[in-house]
Design a protein around this motif. Structure first.
Motif, PDB file in Angstrom:
ATOM      1  N   SER A   3       0.626  -0.965  -0.396  1.00 23.30           N
ATOM      2  CA  SER A   3       0.564   0.051   0.337  1.00 23.30           C
ATOM      3  C   SER A   3       0.692   1.329  -0.065  1.00 23.30           C
ATOM      4  CB  SER A   3      -0.807  -0.308   1.387  1.00 23.30           C
ATOM      5  OG  SER A   3       0.148   0.069   2.515  1.00 23.30           O
ATOM      6  N   MET A   4      -0.162   2.278   0.014  1.00 18.96           N
ATOM      7  CA  MET A   4       0.986   3.976  -0.452  1.00 18.96           C
ATOM      8  C   MET A   4      -0.032   5.165   0.054  1.00 18.96           C
ATOM      9  SD  MET A   4       1.688   5.399  -3.782  1.00 18.96           S
ATOM     10  CE  MET A   4       1.782   6.907  -2.687  1.00 18.96           C
ATOM     11  N   VAL A   5       0.474   5.654   0.693  1.00 22.30           N
ATOM     12  CA  VAL A   5      -0.227   6.437   1.000  1.00 22.30           C
ATOM     13  C   VAL A   5      -0.591   7.700   0.062  1.00 22.30           C
ATOM     14  CG1 VAL A   5      -0.733   8.404   2.885  1.00 22.30           C
ATOM     15  CG2 VAL A   5       0.598   6.090   4.071  1.00 22.30           C
ATOM     16  N   LEU A   6      -1.753   8.104   0.263  1.00 21.70           N
ATOM     17  CA  LEU A   6      -1.775   9.691  -1.039  1.00 21.70           C
ATOM     18  C   LEU A   6      -1.521  10.723  -0.627  1.00 21.70           C
ATOM     19  CD1 LEU A   6      -4.626   7.600  -3.316  1.00 21.70           C
ATOM     20  CD2 LEU A   6      -1.930   7.734  -3.523  1.00 21.70           C
ATOM     21  N   ALA A   7      -2.622  10.844   0.779  1.00 19.76           N
ATOM     22  CA  ALA A   7      -3.202  12.303   1.585  1.00 19.76           C
ATOM     23  C   ALA A   7      -2.948  11.308   2.870  1.00 19.76           C
ATOM     24  CB  ALA A   7      -4.209  13.249   0.445  1.00 19.76           C
ATOM     25  N   GLY A   8      -2.632  12.265   3.541  1.00 22.53           N
ATOM     26  CA  GLY A   8      -2.512  12.940   5.147  1.00 22.53           C
ATOM     27  C   GLY A   8      -1.808  11.556   5.493  1.00 22.53           C
ATOM     28  N   GLY A   9      -2.204  10.918   6.552  1.00 21.43           N
ATOM     29  CA  GLY A   9      -1.073   9.961   7.670  1.00 21.43           C
ATOM     30  C   GLY A   9      -1.592   8.944   8.048  1.00 21.43           C
ATOM     31  N   VAL A  10      -1.020   7.561   8.060  1.00 14.96           N
ATOM     32  CA  VAL A  10      -1.776   7.180   8.903  1.00 14.96           C
ATOM     33  C   VAL A  10      -0.473   6.149  10.367  1.00 14.96           C
ATOM     34  CG1 VAL A  10      -1.236   4.621   7.012  1.00 14.96           C
ATOM     35  CG2 VAL A  10      -2.957   4.411   8.855  1.00 14.96           C
ATOM     36  N   TRP A  11      -1.042   5.656  11.169  1.00 13.56           N
ATOM     37  CA  TRP A  11      -0.228   4.569  12.098  1.00 13.56           C
ATOM     38  C   TRP A  11      -0.554   3.541  11.447  1.00 13.56           C
ATOM     39  CZ3 TRP A  11       3.107   5.887  15.555  1.00 13.56           C
ATOM     40  CH2 TRP A  11       3.815   7.520  15.564  1.00 13.56           C
ATOM     41  N   ASP A  12       0.793   2.380  11.109  1.00 13.33           N
ATOM     42  CA  ASP A  12       0.285   0.542  11.470  1.00 13.33           C
ATOM     43  C   ASP A  12       1.572   0.582  11.490  1.00 13.33           C
ATOM     44  OD1 ASP A  12       0.248  -1.617   9.760  1.00 13.33           O
ATOM     45  OD2 ASP A  12       1.012  -1.146   7.893  1.00 13.33           O
ATOM     46  N   ARG A  13       0.993   0.004  12.329  1.00 12.72           N
ATOM     47  CA  ARG A  13       2.352  -1.175  13.233  1.00 12.72           C
ATOM     48  C   ARG A  13       3.400  -0.575  13.794  1.00 12.72           C
ATOM     49  NH1 ARG A  13       3.618  -5.459   8.512  1.00 12.72           N
ATOM     50  NH2 ARG A  13       2.500  -3.595   7.475  1.00 12.72           N
ATOM     51  N   GLY A  14       3.418   0.662  14.773  1.00 14.36           N
ATOM     52  CA  GLY A  14       4.072   1.082  14.731  1.00 14.36           C
ATOM     53  C   GLY A  14       4.586   2.625  14.104  1.00 14.36           C
ATOM     54  N   ARG A  15       4.488   2.194  13.027  1.00 11.24           N
ATOM     55  CA  ARG A  15       4.794   3.471  12.350  1.00 11.24           C
ATOM     56  C   ARG A  15       4.352   4.690  11.596  1.00 11.24           C
ATOM     57  NH1 ARG A  15       7.595   1.248   6.983  1.00 11.24           N
ATOM     58  NH2 ARG A  15       6.232  -0.057   7.277  1.00 11.24           N
ATOM     59  N   PHE A  16       4.184   5.629  11.590  1.00  8.01           N
ATOM     60  CA  PHE A  16       3.433   6.585  10.645  1.00  8.01           C
ATOM     61  C   PHE A  16       4.172   6.653   9.864  1.00  8.01           C
ATOM     62  CE2 PHE A  16       1.943  11.002   9.879  1.00  8.01           C
ATOM     63  CZ  PHE A  16       0.245  10.899  10.630  1.00  8.01           C
ATOM     64  N   LEU A  17       2.857   6.628   8.775  1.00  9.48           N
ATOM     65  CA  LEU A  17       3.293   7.216   7.241  1.00  9.48           C
ATOM     66  C   LEU A  17       2.537   7.997   6.676  1.00  9.48           C
ATOM     67  CD1 LEU A  17       2.591   2.888   6.693  1.00  9.48           C
ATOM     68  CD2 LEU A  17       4.718   3.687   6.876  1.00  9.48           C
ATOM     69  N   GLU A  18       3.573   8.405   6.554  1.00  3.53           N
ATOM     70  CA  GLU A  18       3.030   9.529   5.354  1.00  3.53           C
ATOM     71  C   GLU A  18       2.699   9.671   3.770  1.00  3.53           C
ATOM     72  OE1 GLU A  18       4.718  13.325   7.029  1.00  3.53           O
ATOM     73  OE2 GLU A  18       5.998  11.925   8.211  1.00  3.53           O
ATOM     74  N   VAL A  19       2.473  10.967   3.107  1.00  2.65           N
ATOM     75  CA  VAL A  19       2.202  11.162   2.006  1.00  2.65           C
ATOM     76  C   VAL A  19       3.846  10.153   1.548  1.00  2.65           C
ATOM     77  CG1 VAL A  19       2.129  12.333  -0.088  1.00  2.65           C
ATOM     78  CG2 VAL A  19       0.565  13.388   1.986  1.00  2.65           C
ATOM     79  N   GLY A  20       3.130   9.307  -0.061  1.00  2.00           N
ATOM     80  CA  GLY A  20       4.274   8.394  -1.220  1.00  2.00           C
ATOM     81  C   GLY A  20       4.086   7.512  -0.038  1.00  2.00           C
ATOM     82  N   ASP A  21       4.940   7.158   1.385  1.00  2.00           N
ATOM     83  CA  ASP A  21       5.206   6.104   1.655  1.00  2.00           C
ATOM     84  C   ASP A  21       3.986   5.102   1.955  1.00  2.00           C
ATOM     85  OD1 ASP A  21       7.168   7.324   3.400  1.00  2.00           O
ATOM     86  OD2 ASP A  21       5.790   7.818   5.107  1.00  2.00           O
ATOM     87  N   TRP A  22       5.378   3.833   1.218  1.00  2.00           N
ATOM     88  CA  TRP A  22       5.068   2.421   0.909  1.00  2.00           C
ATOM     89  C   TRP A  22       5.043   1.854   1.875  1.00  2.00           C
ATOM     90  CZ3 TRP A  22       4.300   0.450  -4.823  1.00  2.00           C
ATOM     91  CH2 TRP A  22       4.411  -0.471  -4.047  1.00  2.00           C
ATOM     92  N   ASP A  23       4.447   0.840   2.135  1.00  2.00           N
ATOM     93  CA  ASP A  23       4.443  -0.347   3.093  1.00  2.00           C
ATOM     94  C   ASP A  23       3.888  -1.767   2.697  1.00  2.00           C
ATOM     95  OD1 ASP A  23       4.090  -0.940   5.616  1.00  2.00           O
ATOM     96  OD2 ASP A  23       1.895  -0.352   6.274  1.00  2.00           O
ATOM     97  N   SER A  24       4.462  -2.181   3.241  1.00  2.00           N
ATOM     98  CA  SER A  24       3.713  -3.898   2.830  1.00  2.00           C
ATOM     99  C   SER A  24       3.782  -4.836   4.247  1.00  2.00           C
ATOM    100  CB  SER A  24       5.512  -4.450   2.012  1.00  2.00           C
ATOM    101  OG  SER A  24       6.235  -3.729   2.148  1.00  2.00           O
TER     102      SER A  24
END
Ligand code: ZN
Length: 215
Positions: free
Chosen positions: A148-169
């Motif tokens: 997944s990736m963040v398009l706008a705003g931000g999200v907490w996932d498994r202790g990490r805060f992901l912001e715009v453009g960040d990739w997550d698996s």
């Protein structure tokens, strides 16, 4: 701001060689639109191919080729931007129009999801997720892998805060829960290896009941 989390190099290689399926290609293309570092890397990976093409002797361009390409291109209307969804125009152009996206609320979570692309029945799919400010996407398990990736705003996932453009698996078989940024909420683009995401707990019971009703 530049993304901090990037796709693994084998994903960029799959993109560069054309081996990526449609949901993965669109997800990577969206990341590249935010990330100069990965764009440079893709350029580097495709350079040998470019060199090979350069080595091919030049053929004269067939008469009327450019006119035909131009006529074909101008028959397609440019994609309209969708308010609040910062998807690149090249990605929007490959998706059904926004009016056709079917949104599904996630019970009791302040989130909703829409499937944008389905690669094959039971195969992988590309989803858009919108979470309201502070919304919690309940704990859920993935039978297949999730990227997944963040398009706008931000999200907490498994202790990490992901912001715009960040990739997550998230690997196959894993489970996690998400919490959107308190002020901005979150838009995310997600590729599911297998579309059947299972919610756990009482939301899982509701999800199973809803799926029985919809058949
Ligand atoms: Zn990147």
């Amino acid at each position: 701001m530049m993304p901090v989390n990037h796709p693994p190099s084998e994903r960029l290689l799959a993109y560069s060689t054309g081996a990526a399926d449609v949901p993965l290609r669109l997800l990577l293309e969206t990341h590249l639109s935010f990330c100069p570092a990965c764009t440079r890397e893709v350029g580097r990976l495709t350079a040998p191919g470019g060199t090979l093409l350069e080595a091919v002797p030049e053929e004269p361009v067939p008469a009327g080729l450019f006119e035909r390409i131009w006529a074909e291109a101008s028959r397609h209307e440019p994609p309209r931007p969708v308010e609040g969804v910062p998807l690149p125009a090249s990605v929007l152009a490959e998706l059904p129009p926004a009016e056709a996206w079917r949104w599904h609320p996630v019970p009791g979570s302040g989130s909703r999801t829409a499937r944008l692309v389905r690669e094959a029945p039971g195969g992988c799919g590309l989803f858009l997720v919108q979470m309201k400010p502070g919304a919690r996407f309940p704990r859920h398990a993935h039978p297949g892998g999730e990227e997944s990736m963040v398009l706008a705003g931000g999200v907490w996932d498994r202790g990490r805060f992901l912001e715009v453009g960040d990739w997550d698996s998230a690997p196959a078989g894993s489970s996690h829960e998400l919490r959107a940024d308190e002020k901005e909420g979150c838009w995310a683009l997600i590729r599911e290896e297998c579309e059947d995401v299972k919610l756990t707990g009482w939301r899982g019971v509701l999800q199973r009941a809803a799926s029985l009703l919809s058949h």
